[in-house]
Design a protein around this motif. Structure first.
Motif, PDB file in Angstrom:
ATOM      1  N   TRP A  68      75.157  12.543  82.809  1.00 53.81           N
ATOM      2  CA  TRP A  68      74.162  11.632  82.792  1.00 53.81           C
ATOM      3  C   TRP A  68      74.059  11.997  84.252  1.00 53.81           C
ATOM      4  CZ3 TRP A  68      79.059   9.834  81.285  1.00 53.81           C
ATOM      5  CH2 TRP A  68      79.130   9.465  80.574  1.00 53.81           C
ATOM      6  N   GLU A  69      74.147  12.404  85.718  1.00 55.37           N
ATOM      7  CA  GLU A  69      74.447  12.090  86.950  1.00 55.37           C
ATOM      8  C   GLU A  69      72.634  13.304  87.571  1.00 55.37           C
ATOM      9  OE1 GLU A  69      78.046  11.460  84.723  1.00 55.37           O
ATOM     10  OE2 GLU A  69      76.828  13.413  85.082  1.00 55.37           O
ATOM     11  N   ASN A  75      68.155   8.115  85.188  1.00 53.02           N
ATOM     12  CA  ASN A  75      67.373   6.472  84.037  1.00 53.02           C
ATOM     13  C   ASN A  75      67.249   7.098  83.004  1.00 53.02           C
ATOM     14  OD1 ASN A  75      67.234   5.868  86.795  1.00 53.02           O
ATOM     15  ND2 ASN A  75      65.393   6.805  87.772  1.00 53.02           N
ATOM     16  N   GLY A  76      67.147   7.452  82.840  1.00 51.93           N
ATOM     17  CA  GLY A  76      67.173   7.310  81.211  1.00 51.93           C
ATOM     18  C   GLY A  76      68.309   7.313  80.086  1.00 51.93           C
ATOM     19  N   GLY A  77      68.141   7.340  78.989  1.00 51.56           N
ATOM     20  CA  GLY A  77      69.294   7.518  77.714  1.00 51.56           C
ATOM     21  C   GLY A  77      68.769   8.473  76.396  1.00 51.56           C
ATOM     22  N   ALA A 134      63.837  10.416  79.280  1.00 53.72           N
ATOM     23  CA  ALA A 134      63.533  10.645  81.181  1.00 53.72           C
ATOM     24  C   ALA A 134      63.670   8.888  81.527  1.00 53.72           C
ATOM     25  CB  ALA A 134      62.671  10.659  81.670  1.00 53.72           C
ATOM     26  N   ASP A 135      63.666   8.120  80.536  1.00 53.08           N
ATOM     27  CA  ASP A 135      63.292   6.845  81.564  1.00 53.08           C
ATOM     28  C   ASP A 135      63.665   5.378  80.499  1.00 53.08           C
ATOM     29  OD1 ASP A 135      60.592   4.657  82.969  1.00 53.08           O
ATOM     30  OD2 ASP A 135      62.022   4.237  82.557  1.00 53.08           O
ATOM     31  N   ALA A 136      64.785   4.598  80.482  1.00 55.52           N
ATOM     32  CA  ALA A 136      65.036   3.638  79.244  1.00 55.52           C
ATOM     33  C   ALA A 136      64.159   2.704  79.657  1.00 55.52           C
ATOM     34  CB  ALA A 136      66.622   3.300  80.078  1.00 55.52           C
ATOM     35  N   TYR A 163      69.161   3.555  70.586  1.00 60.09           N
ATOM     36  CA  TYR A 163      69.050   4.035  72.129  1.00 60.09           C
ATOM     37  C   TYR A 163      69.847   2.730  72.694  1.00 60.09           C
ATOM     38  CZ  TYR A 163      66.636   5.689  76.062  1.00 60.09           C
ATOM     39  OH  TYR A 163      65.943   6.301  77.135  1.00 60.09           O
ATOM     40  N   ASN A 164      70.457   3.999  73.733  1.00 57.44           N
ATOM     41  CA  ASN A 164      71.205   3.499  75.122  1.00 57.44           C
ATOM     42  C   ASN A 164      71.374   3.893  75.697  1.00 57.44           C
ATOM     43  OD1 ASN A 164      73.542   2.309  72.620  1.00 57.44           O
ATOM     44  ND2 ASN A 164      73.025   1.602  74.094  1.00 57.44           N
ATOM     45  N   SER A 165      71.062   3.285  76.701  1.00 56.98           N
ATOM     46  CA  SER A 165      70.927   3.903  78.661  1.00 56.98           C
ATOM     47  C   SER A 165      71.861   4.658  78.837  1.00 56.98           C
ATOM     48  CB  SER A 165      70.508   2.972  79.494  1.00 56.98           C
ATOM     49  OG  SER A 165      71.257   1.613  80.299  1.00 56.98           O
ATOM     50  N   HIS A 166      71.956   5.415  79.721  1.00 58.46           N
ATOM     51  CA  HIS A 166      73.326   6.987  80.008  1.00 58.46           C
ATOM     52  C   HIS A 166      73.908   5.781  80.737  1.00 58.46           C
ATOM     53  CE1 HIS A 166      71.238   9.409  78.154  1.00 58.46           C
ATOM     54  NE2 HIS A 166      70.507  10.433  79.029  1.00 58.46           N
ATOM     55  N   ALA A 167      73.252   4.159  81.616  1.00 54.69           N
ATOM     56  CA  ALA A 167      74.205   3.551  82.444  1.00 54.69           C
ATOM     57  C   ALA A 167      74.908   2.961  81.814  1.00 54.69           C
ATOM     58  CB  ALA A 167      72.928   2.779  83.238  1.00 54.69           C
TER      59      ALA A 167
END
Ligand SMILES: CN(C)c1nc(=O)c2c([nH]1)N([C@@H]1O[C@H](COP(=O)(O)OP(=O)(O)O)[C@@H](O)[C@H]1O)CN2C
Length: 183
Positions: A68-69, A75-77, A134-136, A163-167
């Motif tokens: 994720w880091e 900023n992705g998912g 790359a971009d959620a 789909y989930n963002s990595h955040a």
């Protein structure tokens, strides 16, 4: 001469060793940039359905860590497919290979630059195949990528691809984080 790929890709293996920190279990095995070298690698390693539970295979663009880091992922998912138990024998290996060919064959058309890599997790409860982008927040781009993934993996219509963002994933309060997008 060998047939060059659009990008150089790196193959990583995650070995589940509970005595080590997570990132110490993530090993970069090799990189490849031609069709022939991809097949040499694919035919050399175990099929996903034969690796131990708790392990992962990752194939990412060279320079992007399957974490994720990493700046390319932060900023992705991911588009995530959970495969049930009996799917391990039939679908897992085929779906993983289809996704790899989609990845290295740049099958996502105008959205290839947003592709970071793919991960397969072999787990007791359910195996998971995911495509990291790359971009959620680019909704149209995420949906276009997800639709191609679902179509090319010939998943039965009722298989939900989320789909989930990595955040969200990395700070999940509950295990059932509401998907940001579904296809
Ligand atoms: C830099 N760093 C620590 C870090 N950076 C990461 O990027 C990252 C982790 N940690 N991960 C850790 O593995 C656990 C299982 O996830 P899983 O996806 O294997 O799924 P399961 O719960 O084993 O099914 C996660 O809960 C997380 O602890 C996962 N992950 C991607």
């Amino acid at each position: 001469t060998k047939h060059p790929l659009q990008n150089t890709w790196s193959f990583w293996f995650f070995k589940n060793d509970k005595t080590k920190a997570w990132d110490k279990n993530l090993l970069k095995i090799t990189s490849f940039s031609t069709v022939e070298d991809f097949w040499a690698l694919y035919n050399h390693i175990e099929l996903v359905s034969h690796i131990p539970q708790g392990c992962d295979y990752c194939v990412f663009k060279d320079g992007i860590k399957p974490m994720w880091e990493d700046s390319a992922n932060v900023n992705g998912g991911r588009w995530l497919i959970s495969l049930n138990r009996q799917a391990r024998t039939q679908e897992l290996d085929n779906s993983w290979l289809e996704l790899l060919l989609l990845l290295i064959g740049e099958g996502f058309e105008e959205n290839c630059d947003a592709i970071c890599g793919a991960v397969v997790n072999v787990r007791p409860k359910a195996d998971k195949i995911s495509l990291w982008t790359a971009d959620a927040n680019s909704k149209d781009q995420c949906l276009a990528i997800g639709r191609i993934m679902k179509q090319r993996l010939h998943l039965n219509a009722q298989t939900l691809v989320c789909y989930n963002s990595h955040a969200e994933t990395s700070h999940k309060q509950s295990s059932m984080t509401k998907p940001k997008y579904t296809v």
